[in-house]
Design a protein around this motif. Structure first.
Motif, PDB file in Angstrom:
ATOM      1  N   LEU A   9      25.358 110.406 188.407  1.00 32.68           N
ATOM      2  CA  LEU A   9      24.254 109.460 188.347  1.00 32.68           C
ATOM      3  C   LEU A   9      23.227 109.457 189.541  1.00 32.68           C
ATOM      4  CD1 LEU A   9      26.328 106.580 186.356  1.00 32.68           C
ATOM      5  CD2 LEU A   9      24.866 108.195 185.318  1.00 32.68           C
ATOM      6  N   LEU A  49      23.044 102.986 191.673  1.00 29.79           N
ATOM      7  CA  LEU A  49      21.662 102.419 192.127  1.00 29.79           C
ATOM      8  C   LEU A  49      22.080 101.880 193.608  1.00 29.79           C
ATOM      9  CD1 LEU A  49      20.375 100.744 189.173  1.00 29.79           C
ATOM     10  CD2 LEU A  49      19.543 102.646 190.187  1.00 29.79           C
ATOM     11  N   LEU A  71      26.736 103.080 186.645  1.00 26.24           N
ATOM     12  CA  LEU A  71      25.385 103.146 186.859  1.00 26.24           C
ATOM     13  C   LEU A  71      24.941 102.096 188.243  1.00 26.24           C
ATOM     14  CD1 LEU A  71      22.541 104.422 186.284  1.00 26.24           C
ATOM     15  CD2 LEU A  71      22.285 102.706 184.195  1.00 26.24           C
ATOM     16  N   LEU A  73      19.593 109.956 188.671  1.00 20.21           N
ATOM     17  CA  LEU A  73      18.439 109.137 189.193  1.00 20.21           C
ATOM     18  C   LEU A  73      17.485 109.616 190.056  1.00 20.21           C
ATOM     19  CD1 LEU A  73      20.769 106.050 189.179  1.00 20.21           C
ATOM     20  CD2 LEU A  73      18.859 106.428 187.617  1.00 20.21           C
ATOM     21  N   SER A  74      17.840 110.413 191.071  1.00 26.04           N
ATOM     22  CA  SER A  74      17.238 110.975 192.220  1.00 26.04           C
ATOM     23  C   SER A  74      16.150 111.692 191.526  1.00 26.04           C
ATOM     24  CB  SER A  74      17.853 111.568 192.869  1.00 26.04           C
ATOM     25  OG  SER A  74      19.003 110.602 193.887  1.00 26.04           O
TER      26      SER A  74
END
Length: 296
Positions: free
Chosen positions: A112, A173, A169, A116-117
């Motif tokens: 994740l 973050l 998730l 996300l990156s």
């Protein structure tokens, strides 16, 4: 770095991974006594809070510069995402799925971070990483199929899996935000203060959602909460931090692959969770995928 220090670091990394693996086991055992997620989480974090405050104050005293208001805003944001929200969603999810499946889904957090990156930081995903992602999610598919076959309650497995995935998730973050400040403030100081914030949030949530009478729990719940606080929260955080100081982040992250294996074994041994070929194959695929990404 001396051989003795390397061995100590390896031992600390192994014990840290095992300690984190026990968390889901303690939660599932405590649920057998009728405690709810909010009360159990408040017990865990309330018992952990004094230790993290001391860790943070010691790390802060050794630091070269003091934290300013912006740094404390980072601690609040990281504490909310990484240890409050992630932990709460995880505890809720464990109501519906096995400890083994929970650990495998949580172990997806490196995938994740990469996704996300790529989405928010425009970091490219190479073919090797795509192959690793495919391995991980095929493995989760096998593990979910194993639980569906045994449980027979597709809705419960889907809900629990979704809650734990949301937990992973939230933790991903946290890791992305952590990378923005840990080099400047130090890993132990960030972890200790962010976790202290999360402890306060968990305790506050309990008093908002539950009456004080909810603390009237069997002694077994308090024993399991204490074990969770010491063995699966405080000790692993310190052990992993010390292992990283001795070995570096790379080797310690690889030792983390022990987590799903240990949890699957403990679930079978202590919770009577069934072992199946699909589950073991799924675990192998997830671990293989994470190892490929770790090498990258």
């Amino acid at each position: 770095m001396s051989l003795a220090s390397n061995r100590t670091g390896l031992l600390f990394a192994t014990l840290g991974a095992i300690g984190f693996s026990f968390k889901a086991i303690f939660v599932k055992l405590a649920y057998r006594y009728g405690v709810d997620a909010e009360t159990l989480l408040a017990l865990r974090m309330g018992l952990s809070l004094p230790f993290f405050v001391v860790m943070g104050l010691v790390a802060d005293a050794r630091a070269a510069h003091r934290m300013d208001g912006r740094d404390w805003l980072w601690m609040i944001a990281l504490g909310f995402s990484g240890y409050y929200l992630s932990s709460y969603l995880d505890f809720l999810g464990l109501r519906y799925i096995t400890a083994a499946l929970e650990r495998l889904i949580l172990f997806l957090y490196p995938t994740l971070v990469i996704l996300l990156s790529a989405l928010f930081l425009a970091k490219p995903i190479g073919r090797r990483t795509l192959a690793a992602l495919a391995l991980c999610y095929c493995g989760i598919g096998l593990a979910v199929g194993h639980d569906l076959h045994l449980a027979g309650e597709a809705g419960d497995v889907a809900l629990g899996g979704a809650l734990v995935f949301a937990s992973a998730l939230s933790y991903a973050l946290y890791l992305m935000g952590n990378g923005q400040v840990v080099g400047r403030l130090g890993a132990m100081r960030v972890t200790a203060f962010a976790t202290s914030v999360a402890c306060v949030l968990c305790i506050g949530q309990f008093f908002v959602l539950r009456a004080v009478s909810a603390l009237d729990q069997p002694w077994q719940v308090y024993a399991l909460g204490t074990a969770m606080a010491l063995m699966s929260t405080v000790a692993p955080v310190w052990l992993v931090s010390e292992a990283i100081r001795r070995l570096g982040a790379g080797p310690v992250s690889l030792m983390g692959t022990l987590g799903p294996v240990v949890t699957i074994f403990l679930g079978w041994l202590l919770l009577d969770e069934a072992l199946g070929v699909a589950q073991l194959a799924g675990a192998a695929l997830v671990i293989a995928g994470v190892l490929v990404m770790a090498r990258r």
